[in-house]
Scaffold this motif. Structure first.
Motif, mmCIF file in Angstrom:
data_model
loop_
_atom_site.group_PDB
_atom_site.id
_atom_site.type_symbol
_atom_site.label_atom_id
_atom_site.label_comp_id
_atom_site.label_asym_id
_atom_site.label_seq_id
_atom_site.Cartn_x
_atom_site.Cartn_y
_atom_site.Cartn_z
ATOM 1 N N ALA A 100 10.690 19.153 -3.551
ATOM 2 C CA ALA A 100 9.575 18.963 -2.617
ATOM 3 C C ALA A 100 8.490 20.010 -2.810
ATOM 4 C CB ALA A 100 10.095 19.010 -1.180
ATOM 5 N N GLN A 101 8.872 21.164 -3.344
ATOM 6 C CA GLN A 101 7.916 22.251 -3.571
ATOM 7 C C GLN A 101 7.353 22.239 -4.991
ATOM 8 O OE1 GLN A 101 6.956 23.492 -0.699
ATOM 9 N NE2 GLN A 101 7.925 25.494 -0.538
ATOM 10 N N GLY A 102 7.723 21.226 -5.789
ATOM 11 C CA GLY A 102 7.103 21.074 -7.101
ATOM 12 C C GLY A 102 7.966 21.345 -8.312
ATOM 13 N N ALA A 103 9.257 21.656 -8.131
ATOM 14 C CA ALA A 103 10.125 21.896 -9.290
ATOM 15 C C ALA A 103 10.236 20.630 -10.135
ATOM 16 C CB ALA A 103 11.499 22.346 -8.840
ATOM 17 N N GLU A 104 10.248 20.806 -11.448
ATOM 18 C CA GLU A 104 10.297 19.657 -12.348
ATOM 19 C C GLU A 104 11.565 19.599 -13.184
ATOM 20 O OE1 GLU A 104 6.775 19.334 -14.667
ATOM 21 O OE2 GLU A 104 5.518 18.862 -12.927
ATOM 22 N N ALA A 105 12.383 20.645 -13.140
ATOM 23 C CA ALA A 105 13.595 20.665 -13.972
ATOM 24 C C ALA A 105 14.778 21.175 -13.157
ATOM 25 C CB ALA A 105 13.389 21.531 -15.206
ATOM 26 N N PHE A 106 15.940 20.590 -13.403
ATOM 27 C CA PHE A 106 17.175 21.012 -12.741
ATOM 28 C C PHE A 106 18.268 21.048 -13.793
ATOM 29 C CE2 PHE A 106 20.874 21.119 -10.115
ATOM 30 C CZ PHE A 106 20.472 21.604 -8.869
ATOM 31 N N ALA A 107 18.957 22.183 -13.880
ATOM 32 C CA ALA A 107 20.076 22.339 -14.814
ATOM 33 C C ALA A 107 21.324 22.654 -14.011
ATOM 34 C CB ALA A 107 19.790 23.447 -15.815
ATOM 35 N N LEU A 108 22.334 21.828 -14.134
ATOM 36 C CA LEU A 108 23.548 21.943 -13.333
ATOM 37 C C LEU A 108 24.742 22.354 -14.177
ATOM 38 C CD1 LEU A 108 25.202 21.386 -10.684
ATOM 39 C CD2 LEU A 108 25.512 19.047 -11.559
ATOM 40 N N ASN A 109 25.471 23.360 -13.720
ATOM 41 C CA ASN A 109 26.776 23.667 -14.305
ATOM 42 C C ASN A 109 27.794 22.765 -13.611
ATOM 43 O OD1 ASN A 109 28.707 25.002 -15.882
ATOM 44 N ND2 ASN A 109 29.181 26.412 -14.221
ATOM 45 N N SER A 110 28.129 21.665 -14.257
ATOM 46 C CA SER A 110 29.020 20.661 -13.678
ATOM 47 C C SER A 110 30.434 20.879 -14.214
ATOM 48 C CB SER A 110 28.495 19.261 -14.004
ATOM 49 O OG SER A 110 29.266 18.260 -13.391
ATOM 50 N N ALA A 111 31.077 19.859 -14.688
ATOM 51 C CA ALA A 111 32.441 20.004 -15.210
ATOM 52 C C ALA A 111 32.776 18.820 -16.110
ATOM 53 C CB ALA A 111 33.455 20.070 -14.063
ATOM 54 N N ALA A 112 33.584 19.082 -17.117
ATOM 55 C CA ALA A 112 34.103 17.994 -17.944
ATOM 56 C C ALA A 112 34.884 17.039 -17.049
ATOM 57 C CB ALA A 112 34.989 18.559 -19.045
ATOM 58 N N GLY A 113 34.689 15.768 -17.248
ATOM 59 C CA GLY A 113 35.404 14.781 -16.445
ATOM 60 C C GLY A 113 34.712 14.419 -15.149
ATOM 61 N N ALA A 114 33.523 14.963 -14.904
ATOM 62 C CA ALA A 114 32.791 14.630 -13.682
ATOM 63 C C ALA A 114 32.549 13.129 -13.607
ATOM 64 C CB ALA A 114 31.469 15.384 -13.637
ATOM 65 N N ASN A 115 32.972 12.525 -12.517
ATOM 66 C CA ASN A 115 32.834 11.075 -12.360
ATOM 67 C C ASN A 115 32.963 10.736 -10.877
ATOM 68 O OD1 ASN A 115 33.276 8.254 -12.220
ATOM 69 N ND2 ASN A 115 34.152 8.228 -14.284
ATOM 70 N N ALA A 193 17.799 25.063 -20.788
ATOM 71 C CA ALA A 193 17.397 23.798 -20.158
ATOM 72 C C ALA A 193 16.339 24.021 -19.091
ATOM 73 C CB ALA A 193 18.618 23.119 -19.543
ATOM 74 N N ALA A 194 16.374 25.175 -18.422
ATOM 75 C CA ALA A 194 15.395 25.475 -17.374
ATOM 76 C C ALA A 194 14.072 25.962 -17.948
ATOM 77 C CB ALA A 194 15.966 26.526 -16.422
ATOM 78 N N LEU A 195 14.122 26.809 -18.966
ATOM 79 C CA LEU A 195 12.905 27.424 -19.498
ATOM 80 C C LEU A 195 12.213 26.578 -20.560
ATOM 81 C CD1 LEU A 195 13.996 31.174 -19.743
ATOM 82 C CD2 LEU A 195 12.732 30.024 -17.922
ATOM 83 N N ALA A 196 12.942 25.657 -21.157
ATOM 84 C CA ALA A 196 12.346 24.742 -22.142
ATOM 85 C C ALA A 196 12.777 23.321 -21.811
ATOM 86 C CB ALA A 196 12.759 25.130 -23.556
ATOM 87 N N PRO A 197 12.423 22.832 -20.630
ATOM 88 C CA PRO A 197 12.931 21.526 -20.177
ATOM 89 C C PRO A 197 12.405 20.372 -21.026
ATOM 90 C CG PRO A 197 11.206 22.321 -18.697
ATOM 91 C CD PRO A 197 11.505 23.441 -19.647
ATOM 92 N N GLN A 198 13.303 19.445 -21.281
ATOM 93 C CA GLN A 198 12.946 18.227 -22.002
ATOM 94 C C GLN A 198 12.958 17.052 -21.029
ATOM 95 O OE1 GLN A 198 12.071 18.402 -25.329
ATOM 96 N NE2 GLN A 198 12.299 20.597 -24.911
ATOM 97 N N PRO A 199 12.022 16.138 -21.158
ATOM 98 C CA PRO A 199 11.966 14.998 -20.227
ATOM 99 C C PRO A 199 13.239 14.166 -20.278
ATOM 100 C CG PRO A 199 9.947 15.149 -21.532
ATOM 101 C CD PRO A 199 10.932 16.096 -22.153
ATOM 102 N N GLY A 200 13.618 13.631 -19.130
ATOM 103 C CA GLY A 200 14.767 12.749 -19.058
ATOM 104 C C GLY A 200 16.048 13.485 -18.715
ATOM 105 N N GLU A 201 17.158 12.760 -18.863
ATOM 106 C CA GLU A 201 18.476 13.314 -18.553
ATOM 107 C C GLU A 201 19.202 13.708 -19.828
ATOM 108 O OE1 GLU A 201 22.747 11.702 -16.873
ATOM 109 O OE2 GLU A 201 20.931 11.030 -15.839
#
Length: 211
Positions: A100-115, A193-201
């Motif tokens: 909402a404040q204008g961020a354009e990139a999000f990098a998540l430390n998730s986990a193998a097997g996330a479903n 991923a945060a400092l050199a964000p690429q469009p998409g997922e």
């Protein structure tokens, strides 16, 4: 770039904080926490607040990107409900705030097997967070999915320590996807991923997080 870092007191988050503060591409790090961070740095802003009662639109949330390394275990959280709140609700609330404040990139430390349909509660919660972040519509979304994370934690996880010892011995003989993922390597993937964000997922699998 201004980067919000969630989970700066954790194993991966601590490495990410050091990398961000040393990177000339990063002009400021906003690291919200429930307790004051021990680090002091001219580029570090550390809002101390209750994660259950976040402000609506604070000035400090005006960032270009978010790195989320916030996470726990059911044992540490104390219950499934508390774990879901820490590993799903808090990251999602901060994501909405930053977007909402204008961020354009999000990098998540998730986990193998996330479903989100996994029969394993831990994997299901991680998958639900990935799904809900995807629905927010960040221009750039990176999902980093480590397996077993290597490094010295402040809080001992006995089962994890035993697994690390075993995999540390067998590592050279195992497929890359089964090897230990060192915390600094995971942190580097998140920071890039945060400092050199690429469009998409984008998904960074465990086999890409090996030394």
């Amino acid at each position: 770039m201004r980067v919000m870092l969630l989970g700066a007191t954790g194993l991966v988050g601590g490495h990410a904080l050091s990398l961000l503060l040393a990177d000339p591409r990063c002009s400021a790090v906003v690291a919200p926490s429930r307790r004051p961070l021990p680090e002091q740095h001219a580029q570090l802003h550390n809002p101390v607040l209750a994660f259950d009662a976040l402000p609506d639109a604070p000035d400090w949330a005006r960032v270009d990107a978010v790195i989320c390394a916030l996470g726990s275990t059911i044992a540490q959280a104390g219950s499934r409900e508390a774990f879901h709140r820490i590993d799903h609700d808090y990251p999602l609330a901060f994501a909405r705030m930053a977007l909402a404040q204008g961020a354009e990139a999000f990098a998540l430390n998730s986990a193998a097997g996330a479903n989100p349909r996994s029969s394993i509660f831990y994997s299901r919660v991680k998958g639900e967070l990935e799904r809900d972040l995807r629905a927010l519509g960040f221009p750039s979304l990176t999902l980093v999915r480590p397996g077993l994370i290597g490094g010295e934690r402040q809080q001992v996880r006995r089962g994890e320590r035993f697994a690390l010892q075993v995999l540390g011995v067998l590592g050279p003989l195992l497929p890359r996807a089964w090897r230990v993922n060192p915390a600094p390597v995971i942190a580097r993937a998140l920071v890039e991923a945060a400092l050199a964000p690429q469009p998409g997922e984008h998904v960074v699998a465990s086999k890409g997080l090996v030394d």
